[in-house]
Design an enzyme around this catalytic site. Structure first.
Site, short mmCIF file in Angstrom:
data_model
loop_
_atom_site.label_atom_id
_atom_site.label_comp_id
_atom_site.label_asym_id
_atom_site.label_seq_id
_atom_site.Cartn_x
_atom_site.Cartn_y
_atom_site.Cartn_z
NE ARG A 248 -30.07 -9.55 -0.14
CZ ARG A 248 -30.50 -9.85 -1.36
NH1 ARG A 248 -30.32 -8.99 -2.36
NH2 ARG A 248 -31.12 -11.00 -1.59
CG ASN A 249 -25.79 -11.87 0.88
OD1 ASN A 249 -26.53 -12.08 1.82
ND2 ASN A 249 -26.22 -11.79 -0.37
#
Length: 397
Positions: A200-201
């Site tokens: 998610r990064n």
């Protein structure tokens, strides 16, 4: 190729038959409708895409409570997180057929058609029980707890037929992929052993090298970088920026035909260990043999222990419940002594000063000031993308 979870073949809930699709669209126009919350809409997208195989729709209260307590539905299917349609709306009757409308797209188009089999009240105590089991706490500041406890007390269960993939296909045409599409591409590429990486990064050097280590040690043919494209907590980097960073990294530093860059349409739960197991379930459904589970996988703040997302597979996933296996990883960082990125546990002779380690806050400050982090921490091409984003944020603040 690895079998899907719970069945011999994938059973996506998206309606691919064009005649059936058109008939449902026409029917939906005359049906009572429910405006979903984002969590229920994300569940519909994942059901449509085949990621939640073998589920055919939203769970009953008995299923949801069983999954929360014992990681299994009333019928005994292993499952880590309740897949529910909780709402504040009343007046919907069991036995009815309704159109589910998308809260995340302008005009609230029909996302799916649902056969409502049961309408059940979930008490505040039952919601709190589920939240405590799923997230490990009831802290109102925890983003997952906050979202879950605010969904409503009416639970609708029953099968759905999905008509579109919300905003994901339109906004991320080069990245969003269904489990069906990923399985097909794995076959087309001729890969026999596949590793999945959840993110998610943006991916810095440590993430890049972790993927490389896993692929090499497992002797895998390919890596699927599978990024979350749905809603995150405030302050997280938006999907288009993450997408650009990952593509930049892969294009410059991985050999051709070794990495597939994809994304899925789901909102982040921040459920730590439970979410790690859910990640494993739907990576098996998309055809991956291994999932990389790193330190504080799917965590937030300090709610979970650094390796809780790995130990849950040993302590709570019954033998044979999943075919997919995990590649358990420690923190990775650049070793000044060795001149390369290593897993910290594999460098017992190191002290903290031997690693190049930067806090997320420090990195954000540097990027916002137009200062690239050290190349040992972040590839310069990736840092450039992030600097442009943070400087734009600072100017608009």
């Amino acid at each position: 190729m690895i079998k899907p979870h719970g069945s011999d073949a994938l059973n996506p809930r998206f309606v691919y038959d064009t005649a059936r699709h058109a008939a449902l669209q026409k029917e939906a126009a005359g049906l009572p409708s429910l405006l979903l919350n984002s969590a229920a809409a994300a569940n519909a997208v994942m059901l449509g895409a085949g990621y939640f195989n073998p589920l055919t729709g939203y769970m009953t209260k008995a299923d949801a409570l069983g999954v929360a307590k014992d990681l299994k539905t009333a019928s005994g299917l292993f499952w880590p997180v309740p897949i529910v349609n909780l709402t504040r709306e009343s007046g919907i009757k069991a036995g009815s057929r309704i159109a589910l409308r998308d809260p995340n797209v302008e005009g609230n188009p029909v996302l799916a058609v649902m056969d409502v089999e049961t309408v059940e009240n979930v008490s505040d105590e039952e919601l709190q029980f589920m939240a405590k089991e799923i997230f490990g706490n009831l802290d109102a500041k925890h983003p997952g707890v906050q979202t879950f406890l605010g969904l409503g007390n009416t639970l609708l269960s029953g099968p759905i037929e999905v008509l579109n993939f919300s905003y994901f296909q339109g906004e991320f045409p080069d990245t969003f992929r269904t489990a069906v599409e990923i399985r097909n591409e794995i076959k087309e590429r001729g890969w026999n052993k596949v590793v999945a990486f959840q993110t998610r990064n943006p991916m810095h050097r440590a993430h890049e090298e972790l993927c490389r280590m896993a692929t090499e040690r497992l002797q895998a043919d390919g890596l699927v970088i599978h990024m979350l494209l749905g809603k995150l907590k405030e302050g997280d980097i938006p999907a288009p920026v993450r997408d650009a960073c990952i593509r930049t990294m892969v294009e410059n530093y991985f050999p051709k035909n070794t990495v597939m860059i994809t994304g899925y349409g789901f909102d982040m739960l921040y459920a730590g260990p439970r979410e790690a197991v859910l990640h494993a379930v739907f990576r098996q459904n998309m055809g991956a043999d291994y999932l990389i589970v790193g330190r504080d996988h799917a965590g937030v703040g300090d709610y979970y222990g650094p390796f809780d997302a790995q130990t849950i597979f040993e302590e709570r996933v019954p033998a044979g419940a999943l075919q997919i296996q995990i590649f358990g990883a420690d923190n990775t960082a650049y070793s000044k002594k060795l001149g390369r990125v290593v897993m910290m546990r594999e460098a017992p002779d190191h002290v903290p000063e031997d690693f190049i380690a930067l806090s997320g806050t420090k990195v954000r400050q540097m990027l916002g000031q137009g200062i690239a982090p050290p190349p040992e921490f972040s590839r310069p091409e990736v840092a450039k993308v992030l600097m442009e984003y943070y400087q734009l944020i600072d100017k608009s603040a």
